[in-house]
Design a protein around this motif. Structure first.
Motif, PDB file in Angstrom:
ATOM      1  N   ASP A  26       0.819  -1.208   0.000  1.00 43.16           N
ATOM      2  CA  ASP A  26       0.000   0.000   0.000  1.00 43.16           C
ATOM      3  C   ASP A  26       0.855   1.262   0.000  1.00 43.16           C
ATOM      4  O   ASP A  26       0.463   2.281   0.548  1.00 43.16           O
ATOM      5  CB  ASP A  26      -1.002  -0.008   1.162  1.00 43.16           C
ATOM      6  CG  ASP A  26      -0.376  -0.357   2.489  1.00 43.16           C
ATOM      7  OD1 ASP A  26       0.755  -0.863   2.486  1.00 43.16           O
ATOM      8  OD2 ASP A  26      -1.020  -0.123   3.527  1.00 43.16           O
ATOM      9  N   GLY A  27       2.045   1.193  -0.585  1.00 45.69           N
ATOM     10  CA  GLY A  27       2.836   2.383  -0.811  1.00 45.69           C
ATOM     11  C   GLY A  27       3.582   2.885   0.408  1.00 45.69           C
ATOM     12  O   GLY A  27       4.570   3.577   0.269  1.00 45.69           O
ATOM     13  N   GLY A  28       3.152   2.602   1.598  1.00 41.16           N
ATOM     14  CA  GLY A  28       3.812   3.079   2.803  1.00 41.16           C
ATOM     15  C   GLY A  28       4.807   2.072   3.331  1.00 41.16           C
ATOM     16  O   GLY A  28       4.731   1.683   4.482  1.00 41.16           O
ATOM     17  N   ASP A  29       5.717   1.648   2.480  1.00 40.14           N
ATOM     18  CA  ASP A  29       6.669   0.606   2.869  1.00 40.14           C
ATOM     19  C   ASP A  29       7.580   1.041   4.014  1.00 40.14           C
ATOM     20  O   ASP A  29       7.869   0.258   4.906  1.00 40.14           O
ATOM     21  CB  ASP A  29       7.530   0.194   1.665  1.00 40.14           C
ATOM     22  CG  ASP A  29       6.730  -0.595   0.636  1.00 40.14           C
ATOM     23  OD1 ASP A  29       5.692  -1.163   1.028  1.00 40.14           O
ATOM     24  OD2 ASP A  29       7.150  -0.643  -0.531  1.00 40.14           O
ATOM     25  N   GLU A  30       8.025   2.307   3.995  1.00 40.41           N
ATOM     26  CA  GLU A  30       8.931   2.756   5.049  1.00 40.41           C
ATOM     27  C   GLU A  30       8.216   2.803   6.394  1.00 40.41           C
ATOM     28  O   GLU A  30       8.765   2.396   7.414  1.00 40.41           O
ATOM     29  CB  GLU A  30       9.499   4.133   4.694  1.00 40.41           C
ATOM     30  CG  GLU A  30      10.494   4.082   3.552  1.00 40.41           C
ATOM     31  CD  GLU A  30      11.081   5.444   3.263  1.00 40.41           C
ATOM     32  OE1 GLU A  30      11.031   6.332   4.135  1.00 40.41           O
ATOM     33  OE2 GLU A  30      11.596   5.621   2.151  1.00 40.41           O
ATOM     34  N   GLY A  31       7.017   3.271   6.398  1.00 40.58           N
ATOM     35  CA  GLY A  31       6.237   3.324   7.633  1.00 40.58           C
ATOM     36  C   GLY A  31       5.928   1.926   8.138  1.00 40.58           C
ATOM     37  O   GLY A  31       5.981   1.663   9.338  1.00 40.58           O
ATOM     38  N   ASP A  32       5.603   1.014   7.202  1.00 38.70           N
ATOM     39  CA  ASP A  32       5.324  -0.369   7.584  1.00 38.70           C
ATOM     40  C   ASP A  32       6.571  -1.038   8.137  1.00 38.70           C
ATOM     41  O   ASP A  32       6.504  -1.784   9.106  1.00 38.70           O
ATOM     42  CB  ASP A  32       4.808  -1.165   6.379  1.00 38.70           C
ATOM     43  CG  ASP A  32       3.379  -0.800   6.006  1.00 38.70           C
ATOM     44  OD1 ASP A  32       2.692  -0.195   6.864  1.00 38.70           O
ATOM     45  OD2 ASP A  32       2.964  -1.118   4.882  1.00 38.70           O
TER      46      ASP A  32
END
Length: 151
Positions: A26-32
């Motif tokens: 869902d595009g938020g790989d760094e946050g994940d």
């Protein structure tokens, strides 16, 4: 605590599967990734704490048991058995697990097997003769002032 650990493990596994599916990210790989790392740190800390509590519990139980054992020993005048450490490790029954011999040990065994009684006796006598010869040379050397050589 166990429920928390299970929940964390299932959540991290679900996120890992979700990231592997095409279009599943869902595009938020760094946050994940940061959330996953934090969750993993929390999970590891919870496991460490649980292990420490378990060890402390078992230590206390063993202390109580030892106190009970000592009370019985005192009551019946029984001496405590001392733990005896075996001096040499037991040779395993399985011949595949035994200690390997060095090439020097193998050569010495082969040489000893090759020698018959006569050869062994001959070697023993030669060794003794050489020892006596050295002793005589030393005595003559001392008496002659170091000038005499025995041939």
């Amino acid at each position: 605590m166990a429920a928390f650990i299970a929940k964390q493990m299932m959540g991290s596994q679900l996120n890992a599967v979700k990231g592997q599916l095409p279009g599943g990210g869902d595009g938020g790989d760094e946050g994940d990734k940061e959330k996953e790392e934090e969750a993993e740190r929390e999970r590891l800390e919870a496991i460490r704490e649980a292990e420490d509590r378990r060890k402390e519990k078992h230590r206390k139980l063993e202390e109580e048991r030892e106190g009970m054992r000592q009370g019985i020993r005192d009551k019946y005048n029984i001496k405590k058995k001392e733990e005896v450490m075996p001096e040499e490790p037991q040779m395993p029954d399985n011949p595949l697990m035994r200690k390997k011999k060095t090439p020097e040990e193998l050569a010495a065994e082969a040489e000893a097997e090759d020698q018959d009684d006569f050869t062994k006796l001959k070697n023993t006598i030669e060794t003794q003769i050489n020892e006596v010869k050295q002793q005589i040379e030393e005595k003559f050397h001392i008496l002659s002032g170091g000038k005499c050589v025995l041939q």
